[in-house]
Design a protein around this motif. Structure first.
Motif, PDB file in Angstrom:
ATOM      1  N   PRO A 296      13.651 -12.568  -2.121  1.00  0.00           N
ATOM      2  CA  PRO A 296      12.286 -12.096  -1.937  1.00  0.00           C
ATOM      3  C   PRO A 296      12.743 -10.215  -1.137  1.00  0.00           C
ATOM      4  CG  PRO A 296      12.352 -14.148  -1.397  1.00  0.00           C
ATOM      5  CD  PRO A 296      13.291 -14.310  -1.261  1.00  0.00           C
ATOM      6  N   VAL A 297      11.874  -9.533  -1.567  1.00  0.00           N
ATOM      7  CA  VAL A 297      11.616  -8.213  -1.492  1.00  0.00           C
ATOM      8  C   VAL A 297      10.627  -8.085  -0.250  1.00  0.00           C
ATOM      9  CG1 VAL A 297      12.182  -5.548  -1.778  1.00  0.00           C
ATOM     10  CG2 VAL A 297      12.965  -7.488  -3.404  1.00  0.00           C
ATOM     11  N   PHE A 298      11.179  -7.817   1.088  1.00  0.00           N
ATOM     12  CA  PHE A 298      10.368  -7.603   2.512  1.00  0.00           C
ATOM     13  C   PHE A 298      10.078  -5.778   2.635  1.00  0.00           C
ATOM     14  CE2 PHE A 298       9.867 -11.926   2.632  1.00  0.00           C
ATOM     15  CZ  PHE A 298       8.964 -11.972   3.670  1.00  0.00           C
ATOM     16  N   PHE A 299       9.630  -4.654   2.783  1.00  0.00           N
ATOM     17  CA  PHE A 299       8.795  -3.710   1.935  1.00  0.00           C
ATOM     18  C   PHE A 299       7.459  -3.278   3.315  1.00  0.00           C
ATOM     19  CE2 PHE A 299       7.429  -0.194   0.672  1.00  0.00           C
ATOM     20  CZ  PHE A 299       8.526   0.766   0.193  1.00  0.00           C
ATOM     21  N   SER A 300       8.123  -2.539   3.880  1.00  0.00           N
ATOM     22  CA  SER A 300       6.740  -1.835   5.018  1.00  0.00           C
ATOM     23  C   SER A 300       6.945  -0.297   4.590  1.00  0.00           C
ATOM     24  CB  SER A 300       6.539  -1.979   6.118  1.00  0.00           C
ATOM     25  OG  SER A 300       8.473  -1.658   6.940  1.00  0.00           O
ATOM     26  N   GLY A 301       5.389   0.360   4.817  1.00  0.00           N
ATOM     27  CA  GLY A 301       5.410   2.072   4.734  1.00  0.00           C
ATOM     28  C   GLY A 301       4.576   2.303   4.594  1.00  0.00           C
ATOM     29  N   SER A 302       3.705   3.412   5.230  1.00  0.00           N
ATOM     30  CA  SER A 302       1.814   3.392   5.428  1.00  0.00           C
ATOM     31  C   SER A 302       1.807   4.437   4.725  1.00  0.00           C
ATOM     32  CB  SER A 302       1.517   3.371   6.351  1.00  0.00           C
ATOM     33  OG  SER A 302       1.939   2.206   6.933  1.00  0.00           O
ATOM     34  N   SER A 303       3.159   5.505   4.057  1.00  0.00           N
ATOM     35  CA  SER A 303       2.563   7.401   3.130  1.00  0.00           C
ATOM     36  C   SER A 303       1.831   6.201   2.177  1.00  0.00           C
ATOM     37  CB  SER A 303       3.498   7.750   3.062  1.00  0.00           C
ATOM     38  OG  SER A 303       4.548   6.849   2.653  1.00  0.00           O
ATOM     39  N   ASP A 304       1.185   7.556   1.068  1.00  0.00           N
ATOM     40  CA  ASP A 304       0.731   7.393   0.586  1.00  0.00           C
ATOM     41  C   ASP A 304       2.261   6.745  -1.109  1.00  0.00           C
ATOM     42  OD1 ASP A 304      -1.983   7.744   0.928  1.00  0.00           O
ATOM     43  OD2 ASP A 304      -1.464   9.825   0.152  1.00  0.00           O
ATOM     44  N   ALA A 305       2.840   7.806  -0.748  1.00  0.00           N
ATOM     45  CA  ALA A 305       4.625   7.357  -2.114  1.00  0.00           C
ATOM     46  C   ALA A 305       5.215   5.395  -1.191  1.00  0.00           C
ATOM     47  CB  ALA A 305       5.698   8.334  -1.187  1.00  0.00           C
ATOM     48  N   ALA A 306       5.377   5.171   0.562  1.00  0.00           N
ATOM     49  CA  ALA A 306       5.316   3.685   0.085  1.00  0.00           C
ATOM     50  C   ALA A 306       4.715   3.529  -0.313  1.00  0.00           C
ATOM     51  CB  ALA A 306       5.335   3.842   1.824  1.00  0.00           C
TER      52      ALA A 306
ATOM     53  N   GLU B  15       2.676   3.311  -3.101  1.00  0.00           N
ATOM     54  CA  GLU B  15       3.387   2.756  -4.297  1.00  0.00           C
ATOM     55  C   GLU B  15       3.646   2.238  -4.494  1.00  0.00           C
ATOM     56  OE1 GLU B  15       1.645   4.252  -7.715  1.00  0.00           O
ATOM     57  OE2 GLU B  15       0.110   4.682  -6.058  1.00  0.00           O
ATOM     58  N   VAL B  16       5.482   2.589  -4.397  1.00  0.00           N
ATOM     59  CA  VAL B  16       6.352   1.777  -3.948  1.00  0.00           C
ATOM     60  C   VAL B  16       7.163   0.652  -4.098  1.00  0.00           C
ATOM     61  CG1 VAL B  16       8.921   1.341  -3.579  1.00  0.00           C
ATOM     62  CG2 VAL B  16       8.440   3.824  -3.647  1.00  0.00           C
ATOM     63  N   GLY B  17       5.454   0.395  -2.409  1.00  0.00           N
ATOM     64  CA  GLY B  17       6.115  -1.342  -2.503  1.00  0.00           C
ATOM     65  C   GLY B  17       4.548  -2.265  -3.565  1.00  0.00           C
ATOM     66  N   ALA B  18       3.844  -1.555  -3.341  1.00  0.00           N
ATOM     67  CA  ALA B  18       3.007  -2.351  -4.507  1.00  0.00           C
ATOM     68  C   ALA B  18       3.103  -2.428  -5.622  1.00  0.00           C
ATOM     69  CB  ALA B  18       1.340  -1.558  -4.568  1.00  0.00           C
ATOM     70  N   ARG B  19       4.184  -1.649  -6.138  1.00  0.00           N
ATOM     71  CA  ARG B  19       4.989  -2.461  -7.009  1.00  0.00           C
ATOM     72  C   ARG B  19       6.188  -2.660  -7.008  1.00  0.00           C
ATOM     73  NH1 ARG B  19       9.618   0.906  -9.783  1.00  0.00           N
ATOM     74  NH2 ARG B  19       9.106   2.592  -8.363  1.00  0.00           N
ATOM     75  N   THR B  20       6.989  -3.142  -6.174  1.00  0.00           N
ATOM     76  CA  THR B  20       8.072  -3.533  -6.405  1.00  0.00           C
ATOM     77  C   THR B  20       8.259  -4.655  -4.893  1.00  0.00           C
ATOM     78  OG1 THR B  20       9.487  -2.421  -4.701  1.00  0.00           O
ATOM     79  CG2 THR B  20       9.249  -1.662  -6.566  1.00  0.00           C
ATOM     80  N   ALA B  21       7.849  -4.800  -4.284  1.00  0.00           N
ATOM     81  CA  ALA B  21       7.746  -5.846  -3.147  1.00  0.00           C
ATOM     82  C   ALA B  21       7.226  -7.119  -3.625  1.00  0.00           C
ATOM     83  CB  ALA B  21       7.130  -4.883  -1.863  1.00  0.00           C
ATOM     84  N   ASP B  22       7.359  -8.213  -2.903  1.00  0.00           N
ATOM     85  CA  ASP B  22       7.041  -9.513  -2.656  1.00  0.00           C
ATOM     86  C   ASP B  22       6.060  -9.689  -1.656  1.00  0.00           C
ATOM     87  OD1 ASP B  22       8.547 -10.741  -5.189  1.00  0.00           O
ATOM     88  OD2 ASP B  22      10.053 -10.620  -3.874  1.00  0.00           O
ATOM     89  N   THR B  23       6.382  -9.166  -0.661  1.00  0.00           N
ATOM     90  CA  THR B  23       5.285  -9.397   0.608  1.00  0.00           C
ATOM     91  C   THR B  23       5.560  -8.188   1.117  1.00  0.00           C
ATOM     92  OG1 THR B  23       5.962 -11.596   1.375  1.00  0.00           O
ATOM     93  CG2 THR B  23       5.563  -9.854   3.127  1.00  0.00           C
ATOM     94  N   TYR B  24       4.657  -7.041   1.295  1.00  0.00           N
ATOM     95  CA  TYR B  24       4.298  -5.793   1.978  1.00  0.00           C
ATOM     96  C   TYR B  24       4.189  -6.039   3.295  1.00  0.00           C
ATOM     97  CZ  TYR B  24       3.552  -0.744   2.045  1.00  0.00           C
ATOM     98  OH  TYR B  24       3.615  -0.054   1.830  1.00  0.00           O
ATOM     99  N   MET B  25       4.861  -5.645   4.930  1.00  0.00           N
ATOM    100  CA  MET B  25       4.500  -5.929   6.160  1.00  0.00           C
ATOM    101  C   MET B  25       3.636  -4.617   7.023  1.00  0.00           C
ATOM    102  SD  MET B  25       9.133  -6.714   6.586  1.00  0.00           S
ATOM    103  CE  MET B  25       8.577  -7.174   8.110  1.00  0.00           C
ATOM    104  N   LEU B  26       3.237  -5.091   7.669  1.00  0.00           N
ATOM    105  CA  LEU B  26       2.656  -4.026   8.285  1.00  0.00           C
ATOM    106  C   LEU B  26       2.557  -4.748  10.029  1.00  0.00           C
ATOM    107  CD1 LEU B  26      -0.697  -4.951   5.957  1.00  0.00           C
ATOM    108  CD2 LEU B  26       0.485  -3.183   5.842  1.00  0.00           C
TER     109      LEU B  26
END
Length: 239
Positions: free
Chosen positions: A33-43, A45-56
Motif C-alpha cells: 500500500p502506498v501512503f502519501f502526504s502533501g497539502s500543495s495543489d500539486a501534491a 493531484e498526485v496523491g489523489a491519483r496514485t496513493a492508497d492512503t492519503y496522510m494528513l
C-alpha cells in the motif's frame, strides 16, 4: 516491478532500465500500500491519483474537513480501482486526569523551549537569523491553526507547532485517555480511516497508548461500525 512476473523495460524522465524483473515481491496484493502526504495543489493531484492512503497532520476539525473535501474532489477526477483512504498523524498527551495531562504538556513545552534556546546558542543563531515562514503548505496550514489559539476545538494543542514552525507532526491532543479517544473519534467521524500516533517520550507513551488509549478507540469504532451496519453490541464485540 512489484507485480510483473516477466522482464520489462522502461524509459522515462527519471528512470531507465532494460529487461528488469524482481524475484522479491510484496506479500500484499497487488503491491505494498502506498501512503502519501502533501497539502500543495500539486501534491493533492498526485496523491489523489496514485496513493492508497492519503496522510494528513491533525488540524482543526474544520480544517481537516476542508482537506478531505479537497482531496476527494481531486480523487473524483481519476478512475481508481479502490476508494482513497485517509490517515491522521497526531501526538496524544494522556494522563489519569486532565490537569495532569496539561501539566505534562507544559513540561514538554518548557523542555522544547530550553532545547531550542540551547541549540540557537550553540550554533550562534540569533532571533533575526532564525528561519521565517515555512515553504511547504502543510506547515503553513498548521501555523494557521496555531494562530487560532493554543487550544483549538476540544483539546488540539498547538504550541509545539507554533514553537517549531510546524516542522512536522507537531499538534497534540491533550487530556485523559477517554477525552483523547473522544477527539480521535471526531476525526474518524469525518472520514479518517487510520490514525498514526507517536509521543514525546516514545517508549513510555507507546506503552500508555497500547494500554489506555488504543483499546478505547478500537472498541468505540467497532461499536459505531456495528451500529451503522445494524448489528447488536454482542455481534460487534465478537467481530
Amino acid at each position: 516491478m512489484w507485480t510483473s512476473d516477466t522482464p520489462f523495460s522502461h524509459e522515462g524522465k527519471y528512470y531507465r532500465f532494460e529487461d528488469n524483473v524482481s524475484n522479491v515481491r510484496p506479500l500484499q496484493k497487488p503491491h505494498i500500500p502506498v501512503f502519501f502526504s502533501g497539502s500543495s495543489d500539486a501534491a493533492v493531484e498526485v496523491g489523489a491519483r496514485t496513493a492508497d492512503t492519503y496522510m494528513l497532520w491533525a488540524e482543526s476539525l474544520a480544517g481537516t474537513r476542508e482537506q478531505l473535501d479537497r482531496i476527494r474532489a481531486a480523487e473524483a477526477r481519476f478512475e481508481r480501482a479502490n476508494p482513497l483512504r485517509f490517515s491522521l498523524s497526531v501526538r496524544p498527551i494522556i494522563a489519569p486526569t486532565e490537569a495532569e495531562a496539561w501539566a505534562k504538556a507544559e513540561d514538554i513545552l518548557g523542555k522544547a523551549r530550553a532545547l531550542q534556546a540551547k541549540s540557537a546558542q550553540a550554533f550562534g543563531i540569533g532571533r533575526r537569523e532564525r528561519p521565517g515562514q515555512p515553504q511547504n503548505v502543510g506547515s503553513i496550514r498548521l501555523l494557521e491553526t496555531a494562530a487560532k489559539g493554543r487550544v483549538v476545538d476540544k483539546r488540539l494543542w498547538t504550541e509545539i507547532a507554533q514553537l517549531t514552525g510546524a516542522s512536522g507532526n507537531s499538534t497534540a491532543l491533550v487530556g485523559t485517555p477517554e477525552q483523547v479517544a473522544e477527539s480521535l473519534l471526531d476525526y474518524y467521524d469525518l472520514g479518517i480511516d487510520t490514525i498514526l500516533i507517536r509521543g514525546f517520550d516514545p517508549l513510555r507513551d507507546a506503552i500508555a497508548y497500547g494500554r489506555e488509549l488504543i483499546p478505547l478507540v478500537r472498541a468505540e469504532v467497532a461499536r459505531r461500525d456495528a451500529e451503522a451496519a445494524g448489528k447488536s453490541p454482542l455481534q460487534a464485540a465478537r467481530a
